[in-house]
Design a protein around this motif. Structure first.
Motif, PDB file in Angstrom:
ATOM      1  N   UNK A   5       0.824  -1.201   0.000  1.00 27.47           N
ATOM      2  CA  UNK A   5       0.000   0.000   0.000  1.00 27.47           C
ATOM      3  C   UNK A   5       0.859   1.253   0.000  1.00 27.47           C
ATOM      4  N   UNK A   6       1.953   1.208   0.750  1.00 32.84           N
ATOM      5  CA  UNK A   6       2.848   2.372   0.819  1.00 32.84           C
ATOM      6  C   UNK A   6       4.291   1.919   0.687  1.00 32.84           C
ATOM      7  N   UNK A   7       5.098   2.801   0.189  1.00 34.59           N
ATOM      8  CA  UNK A   7       6.526   2.529   0.104  1.00 34.59           C
ATOM      9  C   UNK A   7       6.891   1.808  -1.171  1.00 34.59           C
ATOM     10  N   UNK A   8       8.139   1.487  -1.279  1.00 34.14           N
ATOM     11  CA  UNK A   8       8.681   0.814  -2.448  1.00 34.14           C
ATOM     12  C   UNK A   8       9.649  -0.263  -1.956  1.00 34.14           C
ATOM     13  N   UNK A   9       9.128  -1.426  -1.534  1.00 32.18           N
ATOM     14  CA  UNK A   9      10.008  -2.452  -0.989  1.00 32.18           C
ATOM     15  C   UNK A   9      10.877  -3.084  -2.069  1.00 32.18           C
ATOM     16  N   UNK A  10      12.041  -3.521  -1.640  1.00 30.17           N
ATOM     17  CA  UNK A  10      12.945  -4.217  -2.550  1.00 30.17           C
ATOM     18  C   UNK A  10      12.459  -5.655  -2.708  1.00 30.17           C
ATOM     19  N   UNK A  11      12.938  -6.351  -3.721  1.00 29.12           N
ATOM     20  CA  UNK A  11      12.557  -7.764  -3.874  1.00 29.12           C
ATOM     21  C   UNK A  11      12.926  -8.602  -2.638  1.00 29.12           C
ATOM     22  N   UNK A  12      14.041  -8.263  -1.992  1.00 30.02           N
ATOM     23  CA  UNK A  12      14.446  -8.991  -0.790  1.00 30.02           C
ATOM     24  C   UNK A  12      13.471  -8.751   0.361  1.00 30.02           C
ATOM     25  N   UNK A  13      12.986  -7.532   0.504  1.00 30.98           N
ATOM     26  CA  UNK A  13      12.019  -7.222   1.553  1.00 30.98           C
ATOM     27  C   UNK A  13      10.687  -7.934   1.303  1.00 30.98           C
ATOM     28  N   UNK A  14      10.265  -7.973   0.055  1.00 29.44           N
ATOM     29  CA  UNK A  14       9.037  -8.691  -0.278  1.00 29.44           C
ATOM     30  C   UNK A  14       9.186 -10.188  -0.015  1.00 29.44           C
ATOM     31  N   UNK A  15      10.352 -10.739  -0.356  1.00 34.64           N
ATOM     32  CA  UNK A  15      10.589 -12.161  -0.109  1.00 34.64           C
ATOM     33  C   UNK A  15      10.575 -12.460   1.387  1.00 34.64           C
ATOM     34  N   UNK A  16      11.153 -11.580   2.186  1.00 35.54           N
ATOM     35  CA  UNK A  16      11.157 -11.780   3.634  1.00 35.54           C
ATOM     36  C   UNK A  16       9.747 -11.708   4.198  1.00 35.54           C
ATOM     37  N   UNK A  17       8.960 -10.754   3.749  1.00 33.18           N
ATOM     38  CA  UNK A  17       7.582 -10.627   4.226  1.00 33.18           C
ATOM     39  C   UNK A  17       6.763 -11.848   3.826  1.00 33.18           C
ATOM     40  N   UNK A  18       6.934 -12.326   2.613  1.00 31.33           N
ATOM     41  CA  UNK A  18       6.211 -13.500   2.156  1.00 31.33           C
ATOM     42  C   UNK A  18       6.626 -14.737   2.948  1.00 31.33           C
ATOM     43  N   UNK A  19       7.901 -14.865   3.262  1.00 36.62           N
ATOM     44  CA  UNK A  19       8.369 -16.005   4.056  1.00 36.62           C
ATOM     45  C   UNK A  19       7.717 -16.011   5.438  1.00 36.62           C
ATOM     46  N   UNK A  20       7.573 -14.850   6.038  1.00 41.06           N
ATOM     47  CA  UNK A  20       6.932 -14.761   7.357  1.00 41.06           C
ATOM     48  C   UNK A  20       5.468 -15.150   7.259  1.00 41.06           C
ATOM     49  N   UNK A  21       4.779 -14.658   6.254  1.00 45.56           N
ATOM     50  CA  UNK A  21       3.353 -14.964   6.096  1.00 45.56           C
ATOM     51  C   UNK A  21       3.158 -16.455   5.853  1.00 45.56           C
ATOM     52  N   UNK A  22       3.980 -17.049   5.012  1.00 45.05           N
ATOM     53  CA  UNK A  22       3.856 -18.483   4.729  1.00 45.05           C
ATOM     54  C   UNK A  22       4.186 -19.325   5.949  1.00 45.05           C
ATOM     55  N   UNK A  23       5.195 -18.927   6.730  1.00 39.89           N
ATOM     56  CA  UNK A  23       5.552 -19.672   7.934  1.00 39.89           C
ATOM     57  C   UNK A  23       4.430 -19.603   8.965  1.00 39.89           C
ATOM     58  N   UNK A  24       3.825 -18.439   9.114  1.00 41.63           N
ATOM     59  CA  UNK A  24       2.714 -18.306  10.067  1.00 41.63           C
ATOM     60  C   UNK A  24       1.519 -19.144   9.628  1.00 41.63           C
TER      61      UNK A  24
END
Length: 51
Positions: A5-24
């Protein structure tokens, strides 16, 4: 689906966020150690009884 929604995350930041969501999500679907999973409808004797 994940939407930034806000900001411009790097591909690494998106991958980290997705990893957390999938692990949860995976941890939420696993039963706690020492607790048997609930029985499925396949083991219910009423399933084969005539109505």
């Amino acid at each position: 689906m994940i939407k930034v929604v806000r900001g411009n995350p790097t591909p690494e930041e998106l991958a980290a966020a997705l990893a957390v969501v999938r692990a949860r999500a995976a941890a939420r679907n696993e039963p706690a150690p020492g607790i048997a999973p609930p029985p499925t409808n396949w083991s219910d004797p009423a399933r084969i009884a005539r109505r």
